[in-house]
Design a protein around this motif. Sequence first.
Motif, PDB file in Angstrom:
ATOM      1  N   PHE A   4     -11.100 -46.249   7.814  1.00 38.85           N
ATOM      2  CA  PHE A   4     -10.879 -45.452   6.627  1.00 38.85           C
ATOM      3  C   PHE A   4     -12.211 -45.084   5.991  1.00 38.85           C
ATOM      4  O   PHE A   4     -13.051 -45.943   5.737  1.00 38.85           O
ATOM      5  N   ASN A 489      -4.618 -55.803   9.687  1.00 38.25           N
ATOM      6  CA  ASN A 489      -5.079 -55.103   8.494  1.00 38.25           C
ATOM      7  C   ASN A 489      -6.163 -55.937   7.826  1.00 38.25           C
ATOM      8  O   ASN A 489      -6.002 -57.155   7.656  1.00 38.25           O
ATOM      9  N   GLY A 491      -9.697 -55.896   4.864  1.00 42.00           N
ATOM     10  CA  GLY A 491     -10.502 -55.248   3.841  1.00 42.00           C
ATOM     11  C   GLY A 491     -11.984 -55.463   4.098  1.00 42.00           C
ATOM     12  O   GLY A 491     -12.407 -56.557   4.485  1.00 42.00           O
ATOM     13  N   LYS A 522      -6.389 -51.639  11.277  1.00 38.08           N
ATOM     14  CA  LYS A 522      -6.424 -50.798  10.080  1.00 38.08           C
ATOM     15  C   LYS A 522      -7.368 -51.437   9.064  1.00 38.08           C
ATOM     16  O   LYS A 522      -7.291 -52.650   8.819  1.00 38.08           O
ATOM     17  N   TYR A 524      -9.625 -51.144   5.166  1.00 41.83           N
ATOM     18  CA  TYR A 524      -9.432 -50.675   3.792  1.00 41.83           C
ATOM     19  C   TYR A 524     -10.675 -50.951   2.949  1.00 41.83           C
ATOM     20  O   TYR A 524     -11.369 -51.957   3.171  1.00 41.83           O
ATOM     21  N   SER A 526     -11.133 -52.435   0.301  1.00 40.18           N
ATOM     22  CA  SER A 526     -10.621 -53.429  -0.632  1.00 40.18           C
ATOM     23  C   SER A 526     -11.011 -54.798  -0.098  1.00 40.18           C
ATOM     24  O   SER A 526     -11.798 -54.904   0.851  1.00 40.18           O
ATOM     25  N   VAL A 530      -5.784 -56.848  -0.021  1.00 44.14           N
ATOM     26  CA  VAL A 530      -5.991 -55.402   0.118  1.00 44.14           C
ATOM     27  C   VAL A 530      -5.220 -54.626  -0.944  1.00 44.14           C
ATOM     28  O   VAL A 530      -5.697 -53.640  -1.512  1.00 44.14           O
ATOM     29  N   SER A 536      -5.502 -48.519  -1.824  1.00 42.89           N
ATOM     30  CA  SER A 536      -5.415 -49.284  -0.576  1.00 42.89           C
ATOM     31  C   SER A 536      -3.999 -49.773  -0.329  1.00 42.89           C
ATOM     32  O   SER A 536      -3.535 -49.837   0.817  1.00 42.89           O
ATOM     33  N   LEU A 539      -2.072 -46.959   1.220  1.00 40.93           N
ATOM     34  CA  LEU A 539      -2.436 -46.818   2.627  1.00 40.93           C
ATOM     35  C   LEU A 539      -1.857 -47.955   3.458  1.00 40.93           C
ATOM     36  O   LEU A 539      -1.376 -47.742   4.589  1.00 40.93           O
ATOM     37  N   LEU A 540      -1.875 -49.174   2.914  1.00 42.96           N
ATOM     38  CA  LEU A 540      -1.277 -50.325   3.606  1.00 42.96           C
ATOM     39  C   LEU A 540       0.204 -50.086   3.834  1.00 42.96           C
ATOM     40  O   LEU A 540       0.729 -50.327   4.940  1.00 42.96           O
TER      41      LEU A 540
END
Length: 554
Positions: A4, A489, A491, A522, A524, A526, A530, A536, A539-540
């Motif tokens: 991102f 996922n 951050g 993925k 972020y 953050s 996240v 964020s 997006l999550l």
Amino acid sequence: MKRFRFLPVAAAALLTIAAASLAAPPGGGGPPDKKPDADSEKPDGGKFEPFKPESATSNGTVTIGGQAISYQAVAGTLIVHPKGWDDVPRDPKTDKENAAPGEEGGEGRNPNAEASMFYVAYFKNGGGTRPVTFVYNGGPGSATLWLHMGAFGPRRIVTSTDAHTPAAPYTLVNNVSSLLDATDLVFIDAPGTGFSRIAGKDKEKAFFGVDQDAYAFAEFISQFLSKYGRWNSPKYLFGESYGTPRSAVLINQLEADRSIDFNGVILLSQILNFDLSPDRPTNNPGIDLPYQTELPTFAATAWYHHKLPGEHGNLEALLAEVEQFAMGDYARALAAGSDLSAADRAAIADKLHQYTGLPVAYILKADLRIDGGEFRQNLQGDEGMTTGRLDTRFSGTDLDPLAQRADYDPQSTALGSAYVSAFNDYARKDLHYGEGKIFKPSIGTFGTWNFQHQLPGQQRPGTSRQGSNVMPDLANAMKINPNLKVQLNAGYFDLATPFYQGIYEMRHLPMPANLEANIEFKFYDSGHMVYAKESSLKLLHDNVADFIRRTSSH
């Protein structure tokens, strides 16, 4: 691997207090309770008094993507037992007499220990056999209020993005990022946390451990599927922080031991190998990987706080550069140990200065090896500020300016009160559960947590320091179910479980190369939580909802 992209943002700082446990969300892993709450324990002596399941049902509506979704919420408990228990009444004396040498009660059986596990389930009205996702935080020792009230429940607590959230009154809003548009949700409190309780002889031994904890969750999930008729639904695990190693062990237990295949495992802020933790790698000399995998997070943090000596307009490009250095020149320098020449040592120290903003003299004094706590104490030390652990965008006033390492986590105290207050209010007023009960956001487990872990194929748990490695469990689950998909996922500003540590772990899972396509990444702008940043969180939601939709149909 696409990341991102985002523009530089300004730093902010306010006073906060400590994050207590390894890889834990706020509130996880505080000191053990000296005295149990009146409603929390059953007596150990005398006749055993079993827990009884409870439930309270309510209804609500959440609007997601402009669509109103009506749902039924069930707040309740299911009763689970340790491994070796069955529903045939036993004589504890007979169990003890038949125990193998060195075992209490035979094969670890404890007929008196049990857990009452609290959950909140949200079912979309008219949903049929739609996907169901089991959600939990980590700690170990944390309840699941963080993901519930901050990420995916139908109501979300509003908090400050990178500063201390003002005291009550707090604001709950319709959660446009709830996952109820894609899946039914089951938020689970681990044994002893939240409204969950444990009881019986040696209850901590029965539930506080890597394998014991995962077994309790497997028992819970098996019961839940039967109780609510969801055996034929697409099924997912969603774990955060310690919830990620729990997911690795749990998915293997579910698939290998119970023949329950899942469609996917969603991991947030991953740590599967505790030897890679940035918290105190100095306690494990000779293992230098933590210094390498934490370095990209150091760079992202220094970039955010404008501490880098050079100009870097694009964070993504900076991180790619730092990752290459971390696994290349830096790795070779650390591997050389005392054979590293003075000239090479100076060159590496200067490069680390460029990527961390820390003084060259300090880096040399640290022998090129700086752990997470030392970095957080020193990055903004000249301003009297401590940098966050769970989210390094947060800052707070130093408690001890002369300390070697940071001694508290600014984000934990910035958000903790808001989440705890919001859930206590919401549970009683909206879910109609908790009257006369005490909710425990966290419990102290590190004095009793058993980190020994029985890897797939082993006959007995292995022995280790506080550093289990459950990468083989996830790999084994993916091998026996080659359709299992995994989404990681992470951050960029997480210094509890650095994002590049998760990448490294996934790239080194012991499994065939053809299964690597089952993993997606993925990222972020953050931190550990996240979802604490609203953009964020959106997006999550989009990433997870898309993952579930893609993997829940043939």
